[in-house]
Design a protein around this motif. Sequence first.
Motif, PDB file in Angstrom:
ATOM      1  N   ASP A  62      53.604 -25.728  -4.676  1.00 51.02           N
ATOM      2  CA  ASP A  62      52.773 -26.592  -5.517  1.00 51.02           C
ATOM      3  C   ASP A  62      51.846 -27.465  -4.678  1.00 51.02           C
ATOM      4  O   ASP A  62      51.389 -28.519  -5.125  1.00 51.02           O
ATOM      5  N   ILE A  63      51.533 -27.021  -3.449  1.00 51.99           N
ATOM      6  CA  ILE A  63      50.772 -27.858  -2.529  1.00 51.99           C
ATOM      7  C   ILE A  63      49.394 -28.209  -3.068  1.00 51.99           C
ATOM      8  O   ILE A  63      48.889 -29.313  -2.848  1.00 51.99           O
ATOM      9  N   ALA A  64      48.747 -27.294  -3.792  1.00 51.04           N
ATOM     10  CA  ALA A  64      47.402 -27.587  -4.313  1.00 51.04           C
ATOM     11  C   ALA A  64      47.447 -28.738  -5.302  1.00 51.04           C
ATOM     12  O   ALA A  64      46.550 -29.597  -5.324  1.00 51.04           O
ATOM     13  N   LEU A  65      48.497 -28.797  -6.132  1.00 49.56           N
ATOM     14  CA  LEU A  65      48.625 -29.888  -7.103  1.00 49.56           C
ATOM     15  C   LEU A  65      48.958 -31.200  -6.400  1.00 49.56           C
ATOM     16  O   LEU A  65      48.462 -32.266  -6.788  1.00 49.56           O
ATOM     17  N   LEU A  66      49.777 -31.125  -5.357  1.00 51.27           N
ATOM     18  CA  LEU A  66      50.126 -32.341  -4.612  1.00 51.27           C
ATOM     19  C   LEU A  66      48.892 -32.933  -3.933  1.00 51.27           C
ATOM     20  O   LEU A  66      48.680 -34.150  -3.948  1.00 51.27           O
ATOM     21  N   ILE A  67      48.078 -32.077  -3.337  1.00 48.02           N
ATOM     22  CA  ILE A  67      46.872 -32.575  -2.666  1.00 48.02           C
ATOM     23  C   ILE A  67      45.890 -33.118  -3.692  1.00 48.02           C
ATOM     24  O   ILE A  67      45.251 -34.154  -3.469  1.00 48.02           O
ATOM     25  N   ALA A  68      45.766 -32.453  -4.838  1.00 45.15           N
ATOM     26  CA  ALA A  68      44.885 -32.959  -5.900  1.00 45.15           C
ATOM     27  C   ALA A  68      45.350 -34.321  -6.391  1.00 45.15           C
ATOM     28  O   ALA A  68      44.542 -35.222  -6.656  1.00 45.15           O
ATOM     29  N   ASP A  69      46.662 -34.513  -6.480  1.00 45.32           N
ATOM     30  CA  ASP A  69      47.203 -35.780  -6.957  1.00 45.32           C
ATOM     31  C   ASP A  69      46.892 -36.920  -5.996  1.00 45.32           C
ATOM     32  O   ASP A  69      46.731 -38.069  -6.410  1.00 45.32           O
ATOM     33  N   GLY A  70      46.776 -36.610  -4.707  1.00 47.89           N
ATOM     34  CA  GLY A  70      46.462 -37.645  -3.719  1.00 47.89           C
ATOM     35  C   GLY A  70      44.994 -37.718  -3.349  1.00 47.89           C
ATOM     36  O   GLY A  70      44.619 -38.456  -2.437  1.00 47.89           O
ATOM     37  N   TYR A  71      44.168 -36.968  -4.050  1.00 50.73           N
ATOM     38  CA  TYR A  71      42.732 -36.883  -3.762  1.00 50.73           C
ATOM     39  C   TYR A  71      42.061 -38.235  -3.992  1.00 50.73           C
ATOM     40  O   TYR A  71      42.122 -38.802  -5.080  1.00 50.73           O
ATOM     41  N   VAL A  72      41.447 -38.761  -2.954  1.00 46.00           N
ATOM     42  CA  VAL A  72      40.725 -40.031  -3.036  1.00 46.00           C
ATOM     43  C   VAL A  72      39.257 -39.723  -3.332  1.00 46.00           C
ATOM     44  O   VAL A  72      38.579 -39.068  -2.525  1.00 46.00           O
ATOM     45  N   GLY A 130      43.122 -13.139  -3.376  1.00 42.28           N
ATOM     46  CA  GLY A 130      44.388 -13.376  -2.713  1.00 42.28           C
ATOM     47  C   GLY A 130      44.942 -14.769  -2.964  1.00 42.28           C
ATOM     48  O   GLY A 130      44.452 -15.525  -3.806  1.00 42.28           O
ATOM     49  N   ARG A 131      45.976 -15.102  -2.205  1.00 45.03           N
ATOM     50  CA  ARG A 131      46.674 -16.363  -2.410  1.00 45.03           C
ATOM     51  C   ARG A 131      45.772 -17.564  -2.130  1.00 45.03           C
ATOM     52  O   ARG A 131      45.846 -18.590  -2.827  1.00 45.03           O
ATOM     53  N   GLY A 132      44.905 -17.468  -1.131  1.00 40.73           N
ATOM     54  CA  GLY A 132      43.995 -18.571  -0.848  1.00 40.73           C
ATOM     55  C   GLY A 132      43.093 -18.875  -2.018  1.00 40.73           C
ATOM     56  O   GLY A 132      42.851 -20.043  -2.344  1.00 40.73           O
ATOM     57  N   ALA A 133      42.595 -17.833  -2.682  1.00 36.75           N
ATOM     58  CA  ALA A 133      41.746 -18.027  -3.859  1.00 36.75           C
ATOM     59  C   ALA A 133      42.539 -18.649  -5.001  1.00 36.75           C
ATOM     60  O   ALA A 133      42.025 -19.501  -5.736  1.00 36.75           O
ATOM     61  N   ASP A 134      43.801 -18.232  -5.160  1.00 35.53           N
ATOM     62  CA  ASP A 134      44.646 -18.817  -6.211  1.00 35.53           C
ATOM     63  C   ASP A 134      44.819 -20.320  -5.996  1.00 35.53           C
ATOM     64  O   ASP A 134      44.695 -21.124  -6.928  1.00 35.53           O
ATOM     65  N   LEU A 135      45.126 -20.704  -4.764  1.00 36.49           N
ATOM     66  CA  LEU A 135      45.342 -22.121  -4.463  1.00 36.49           C
ATOM     67  C   LEU A 135      44.052 -22.921  -4.599  1.00 36.49           C
ATOM     68  O   LEU A 135      44.056 -24.049  -5.100  1.00 36.49           O
ATOM     69  N   ALA A 136      42.943 -22.329  -4.146  1.00 37.69           N
ATOM     70  CA  ALA A 136      41.658 -23.016  -4.264  1.00 37.69           C
ATOM     71  C   ALA A 136      41.315 -23.254  -5.731  1.00 37.69           C
ATOM     72  O   ALA A 136      40.785 -24.317  -6.089  1.00 37.69           O
ATOM     73  N   MET A 137      41.610 -22.281  -6.596  1.00 39.31           N
ATOM     74  CA  MET A 137      41.344 -22.455  -8.029  1.00 39.31           C
ATOM     75  C   MET A 137      42.239 -23.543  -8.619  1.00 39.31           C
ATOM     76  O   MET A 137      41.781 -24.374  -9.416  1.00 39.31           O
ATOM     77  N   GLN A 138      43.512 -23.557  -8.244  1.00 41.29           N
ATOM     78  CA  GLN A 138      44.410 -24.611  -8.718  1.00 41.29           C
ATOM     79  C   GLN A 138      43.861 -25.987  -8.340  1.00 41.29           C
ATOM     80  O   GLN A 138      43.807 -26.899  -9.172  1.00 41.29           O
ATOM     81  N   PHE A 139      43.451 -26.111  -7.070  1.00 35.45           N
ATOM     82  CA  PHE A 139      42.933 -27.402  -6.626  1.00 35.45           C
ATOM     83  C   PHE A 139      41.602 -27.724  -7.288  1.00 35.45           C
ATOM     84  O   PHE A 139      41.342 -28.877  -7.641  1.00 35.45           O
ATOM     85  N   GLY A 140      40.739 -26.725  -7.453  1.00 47.29           N
ATOM     86  CA  GLY A 140      39.437 -26.971  -8.068  1.00 47.29           C
ATOM     87  C   GLY A 140      39.568 -27.564  -9.459  1.00 47.29           C
ATOM     88  O   GLY A 140      38.864 -28.515  -9.819  1.00 47.29           O
ATOM     89  N   ILE A 141      40.483 -27.019 -10.254  1.00 44.70           N
ATOM     90  CA  ILE A 141      40.667 -27.516 -11.620  1.00 44.70           C
ATOM     91  C   ILE A 141      41.465 -28.811 -11.623  1.00 44.70           C
ATOM     92  O   ILE A 141      41.089 -29.790 -12.289  1.00 44.70           O
ATOM     93  N   ALA A 142      42.562 -28.851 -10.866  1.00 49.65           N
ATOM     94  CA  ALA A 142      43.371 -30.074 -10.829  1.00 49.65           C
ATOM     95  C   ALA A 142      42.587 -31.234 -10.234  1.00 49.65           C
ATOM     96  O   ALA A 142      42.668 -32.372 -10.719  1.00 49.65           O
ATOM     97  N   GLY A 143      41.797 -30.947  -9.195  1.00 51.06           N
ATOM     98  CA  GLY A 143      40.998 -32.000  -8.576  1.00 51.06           C
ATOM     99  C   GLY A 143      39.982 -32.592  -9.521  1.00 51.06           C
ATOM    100  O   GLY A 143      39.688 -33.799  -9.474  1.00 51.06           O
ATOM    101  N   ALA A 144      39.434 -31.766 -10.412  1.00 53.31           N
ATOM    102  CA  ALA A 144      38.468 -32.262 -11.392  1.00 53.31           C
ATOM    103  C   ALA A 144      39.113 -33.283 -12.319  1.00 53.31           C
ATOM    104  O   ALA A 144      38.492 -34.284 -12.693  1.00 53.31           O
TER     105      ALA A 144
END
Length: 318
Positions: A62-72, A130-144
């Motif tokens: 769940d690293i993409a969500l964790l990083i999005a949650d701490g996004y400044v 691949g997995r990198g694209a999956d994580l980038a998409m998770q972060f892209g949406i969660a970060g928004a």
Amino acid sequence: MDGLDLALLPRLIISGSGLDPEPIARQAGIPVWALGTDHARITGDCYLRAWELVEHGAERRDIALLIADGYVVGALGLYDYLFITAPTLWDGMAATGTYMNTISTNWRFEPAEETEQDISFTVHLNTGAGRGADLAMQFGIAGAFARARTATGRPVNPVRVAFRQPAPRRHDAFHAFFQTDRVDFGAAADTVTMRKSDLQLPLLGADSLLASILRHQAEHLPPLPVRTTWLDEFRRLLRDSLVTGPTIDAVAARLATSPRTLQRRLAAHGTTWRAELDRVRRAEYHRMRPAALNSLARRLGYSDARSLSRANRRWQTG
């Protein structure tokens, strides 16, 4: 052509992971010096590879969500400030959609289905898999949504989120972050559905004058597809150092290297510190020539106007 991203993106995720940035950058094919800049461009596959390495190093699915949650908000520079200075959440999203090229050429957001209460957006990653694209998409949406919550001061949550990627073993982290049970996987497209009432929320940092200045800046940026090389970045830092007095030690420190290594890299590019300093000063002299001579000398890092005059005579005869 592969998509290009500003190095701000991998810098954000690597710093958010708490991992040592240098080995991740090297394995992802990102020059370490680029992580210390706001302007260097990297290919989209390097950014996606960084995501794979961050997940592996952090050992968190769940690293993409964790990083999005701490996004400044502000970590993505101009892209973030175009958003937070807009009057409403809808206007902020429109600004970042219009000026997506200030951060990446590999993404786009498009309105999709609409009802009286809701509107859906499709999120496209133009190249990458691949997995990198999956994580980038998770972060892209969660970060928004992390940015929307910060910018409005309100708990902005989606009605529904749909990912094309396969479902993880557990959905708990997604439900907790998005605050909805409607998080689907294996969908036909990556989409997010938002309430229209949320999109009308005012942004706390709304500033019409600053927003206008930032839009003007975004419109006049050089096209992102022009990649930044190490020598380009060195010359930019050297030019920026003129006012404070250019020294090889100071510029080397900005590039996270030693003066000796800097000299070796310049030699590998067929140039020297002295030649580059002279080149940058000469270019800036011609650009700023209408300024008074004493002022111009100070701005180019010379001790006095006579030193500048001697340099100008050399340029004219050389």
